[in-house]
Design a protein around this motif. Structure first.
Motif, PDB file in Angstrom:
ATOM      1  N   ALA A 108       4.075  20.184   8.080  1.00  0.00           N
ATOM      2  CA  ALA A 108       3.318  18.990   8.453  1.00  0.00           C
ATOM      3  C   ALA A 108       4.070  17.716   8.082  1.00  0.00           C
ATOM      4  CB  ALA A 108       1.958  19.004   7.796  1.00  0.00           C
ATOM      5  N   ARG A 109       4.854  17.749   6.988  1.00  0.00           N
ATOM      6  CA  ARG A 109       5.515  16.526   6.501  1.00  0.00           C
ATOM      7  C   ARG A 109       6.996  16.546   6.797  1.00  0.00           C
ATOM      8  NH1 ARG A 109       3.246  14.571   0.743  1.00  0.00           N
ATOM      9  NH2 ARG A 109       1.079  14.252   1.373  1.00  0.00           N
ATOM     10  N   PHE A 110       7.338  16.461   8.033  1.00  0.00           N
ATOM     11  CA  PHE A 110       8.756  16.346   8.348  1.00  0.00           C
ATOM     12  C   PHE A 110       9.085  14.858   8.472  1.00  0.00           C
ATOM     13  CE2 PHE A 110       6.319  16.908  12.192  1.00  0.00           C
ATOM     14  CZ  PHE A 110       6.745  15.878  12.991  1.00  0.00           C
ATOM     15  N   MET A 157       7.623   7.558   4.047  1.00  0.00           N
ATOM     16  CA  MET A 157       7.504   6.124   4.331  1.00  0.00           C
ATOM     17  C   MET A 157       6.848   5.348   3.189  1.00  0.00           C
ATOM     18  SD  MET A 157       8.947   6.000   7.141  1.00  0.00           S
ATOM     19  CE  MET A 157       8.650   4.375   7.734  1.00  0.00           C
ATOM     20  N   MET A 171       8.942   2.768   1.200  1.00  0.00           N
ATOM     21  CA  MET A 171       9.356   1.661   2.081  1.00  0.00           C
ATOM     22  C   MET A 171       8.194   0.702   2.341  1.00  0.00           C
ATOM     23  SD  MET A 171      10.691   1.870   5.919  1.00  0.00           S
ATOM     24  CE  MET A 171      10.647   0.413   6.892  1.00  0.00           C
ATOM     25  N   VAL A 172       7.034   1.271   2.601  1.00  0.00           N
ATOM     26  CA  VAL A 172       5.849   0.429   2.824  1.00  0.00           C
ATOM     27  C   VAL A 172       5.539  -0.378   1.567  1.00  0.00           C
ATOM     28  CG1 VAL A 172       3.383   0.469   3.319  1.00  0.00           C
ATOM     29  CG2 VAL A 172       4.915   1.952   4.587  1.00  0.00           C
ATOM     30  N   THR A 208       8.136  -3.178   1.295  1.00  0.00           N
ATOM     31  CA  THR A 208       7.951  -4.142   2.392  1.00  0.00           C
ATOM     32  C   THR A 208       6.745  -5.041   2.118  1.00  0.00           C
ATOM     33  OG1 THR A 208       8.813  -2.450   3.842  1.00  0.00           O
ATOM     34  CG2 THR A 208       7.813  -4.329   4.891  1.00  0.00           C
ATOM     35  N   LEU A 209       5.670  -4.448   1.639  1.00  0.00           N
ATOM     36  CA  LEU A 209       4.477  -5.250   1.346  1.00  0.00           C
ATOM     37  C   LEU A 209       4.719  -6.232   0.201  1.00  0.00           C
ATOM     38  CD1 LEU A 209       1.543  -2.759   1.839  1.00  0.00           C
ATOM     39  CD2 LEU A 209       2.069  -4.752   3.201  1.00  0.00           C
ATOM     40  N   ILE A 256       7.620  -7.599  -0.525  1.00  0.00           N
ATOM     41  CA  ILE A 256       8.443  -8.675   0.048  1.00  0.00           C
ATOM     42  C   ILE A 256       7.566  -9.630   0.861  1.00  0.00           C
ATOM     43  CG2 ILE A 256      10.320  -9.184   1.671  1.00  0.00           C
ATOM     44  CD1 ILE A 256      11.584  -6.525   0.812  1.00  0.00           C
ATOM     45  N   LEU A 257       6.674  -9.053   1.645  1.00  0.00           N
ATOM     46  CA  LEU A 257       5.782  -9.873   2.478  1.00  0.00           C
ATOM     47  C   LEU A 257       4.905 -10.783   1.624  1.00  0.00           C
ATOM     48  CD1 LEU A 257       4.649 -10.508   5.295  1.00  0.00           C
ATOM     49  CD2 LEU A 257       2.985  -8.708   4.928  1.00  0.00           C
ATOM     50  N   PHE A 294       6.984 -13.679   0.204  1.00  0.00           N
ATOM     51  CA  PHE A 294       7.255 -14.751   1.173  1.00  0.00           C
ATOM     52  C   PHE A 294       6.001 -15.576   1.457  1.00  0.00           C
ATOM     53  CE2 PHE A 294      11.107 -12.316   2.548  1.00  0.00           C
ATOM     54  CZ  PHE A 294      12.005 -13.311   2.238  1.00  0.00           C
ATOM     55  N   MET A 295       4.871 -14.893   1.557  1.00  0.00           N
ATOM     56  CA  MET A 295       3.626 -15.621   1.834  1.00  0.00           C
ATOM     57  C   MET A 295       3.264 -16.533   0.666  1.00  0.00           C
ATOM     58  SD  MET A 295       1.339 -12.747   3.734  1.00  0.00           S
ATOM     59  CE  MET A 295       0.019 -13.801   4.263  1.00  0.00           C
ATOM     60  N   THR A 326       5.711 -22.928   1.526  1.00  0.00           N
ATOM     61  CA  THR A 326       5.094 -24.222   1.263  1.00  0.00           C
ATOM     62  C   THR A 326       4.096 -24.533   2.370  1.00  0.00           C
ATOM     63  OG1 THR A 326       7.192 -24.888   0.388  1.00  0.00           O
ATOM     64  CG2 THR A 326       5.608 -26.647   0.780  1.00  0.00           C
ATOM     65  N   ALA A 372       2.615 -27.191   4.159  1.00  0.00           N
ATOM     66  CA  ALA A 372       2.806 -28.621   4.384  1.00  0.00           C
ATOM     67  C   ALA A 372       2.016 -29.063   5.609  1.00  0.00           C
ATOM     68  CB  ALA A 372       4.290 -28.913   4.588  1.00  0.00           C
TER      69      ALA A 372
END
Lengths: 138, 157
Positions: free
Chosen positions: B27-29, B33, B36-37, B40-41, B43-44, B47-48, B52, B54
């Motif tokens: 099932a888990r081939f 992820m 990585m998720v 990625t979250l 990093i997101l 940035f948020m 700024t 403005a």
């Protein structure tokens, strides 16, 4: 037929399909990276003052942005430079395109003693007027 | 307890476990992820949070000081008339304006006076601003803002 469900039905254990989420998150990251690069000169180091009157953007020419932080650090179009280099640089830029508007983005807390020499330097470079960038306050 | 029975139980349990592992593996081939998720979250969110916020911008136009041709490199400037002058200074941690009505007034009072001026009279007048070194830029902009609303032209001296 392609599986459109967010829950994958492959195998014994059903699990969430994360591909659309990663797509969206990646797009958001790229967006923030680009906006961060484009808005380099609008970084938090300069907090511009507000005004309830002002002129909206009309020119098609890209203005020359002169930034002054509260500590007196100078920049032209987001590039920091020393005061001794400022005068020849602004002179060159103004000579290359005399009609280009020059905008002053100075920090609201910057003392006028920091701004006055820059204004005099610009006047010495035959720049007759300057546009003071402010945040719209209605 | 029958040792033969015990062995059979153990074998059946082992078979069941192996079967489950095989099912899980099939099932888990593909790559896992989850890390990585996670990254990625993070990093997101970074940035948020660091972006700024403005508001929209516009600008106030001001004339720069004119240099007198005959001056000996000193900071004396000439401006065309008619002209109102405003000299900003700091007193008791407050911004005052001198030269506007022959008295030294708090900047708020001067802004109110400019706002109360008849627009037909103030239109086209030149307000010459001069400021001491310690006057914050925001005070100069607030005076410029008031003058612009009264249709005055602003020049630095």
């Amino acid at each position: 037929m392609r599986n459109r469900s967010i829950i994958s039905s492959n195998g014994a254990g059903a699990r969430i399909n994360v591909t659309p989420m990663i797509d969206v998150v990646m797009v958001l990251i790229v967006f923030y990276l680009l906006v961060g690069q484009l808005a380099l000169d609008r970084k938090a180091s300069i907090t511009i003052p507000g005004s309830s009157s002002g002129l909206e953007e009309q020119q098609t020419l890209d203005p020359i942005i002169v930034g002054i932080t509260s500590d007196g650090i100078l920049s032209i179009n987001g590039v920091t430079l020393d005061q001794s280099l400022f005068i020849p640089e602004i002179e060159n830029m103004h000579a290359r395109s005399p009609g280009t508007p020059i905008r002053l983005r100075a920090d609201r807390d910057a003392p006028f003693g920091v701004i006055r020499p820059i204004m005099h330097a610009m006047r010495d470079a035959n720049i007759p007027r300057v546009e003071l960038v402010t945040e719209q306050r209605r | 307890m029958n040792p033969l029975q015990s062995k059979t139980d153990t074998d059946s349990k082992s078979r069941a476990l192996n079967q489950r592992n095989v099912l899980t593996r099939t099932a888990r081939f593909g790559p896992n992820m989850t890390p990585m998720v996670d990254v990625t979250l993070v990093i997101l969110i970074f940035f948020m949070a660091s972006a700024t916020i403005a508001g929209p911008e516009w600008f106030l136009r001001a004339d720069l000081p004119e240099i007198e041709e005959q001056s000996d490199q000193s900071s004396t400037f000439a401006l065309p008339t008619p002209i109102l002058s405003a000299d900003l200074l700091i007193r008791d941690n407050q911004v005052f304006v001198n030269g506007f009505g022959n008295e030294t007034l708090p900047i708020e009072t001067v802004i109110q006076r400019i706002a109360a001026m008849d627009p037909t009279l103030s239109n086209g007048l030149i307000l010459g601003i001069r400021a001491k070194d310690d006057v914050p830029y925001s005070a100069i902009v607030s005076l410029h803002d008031a003058a612009s609303r009264a249709k005055m032209r602003v020049a630095f001296r």
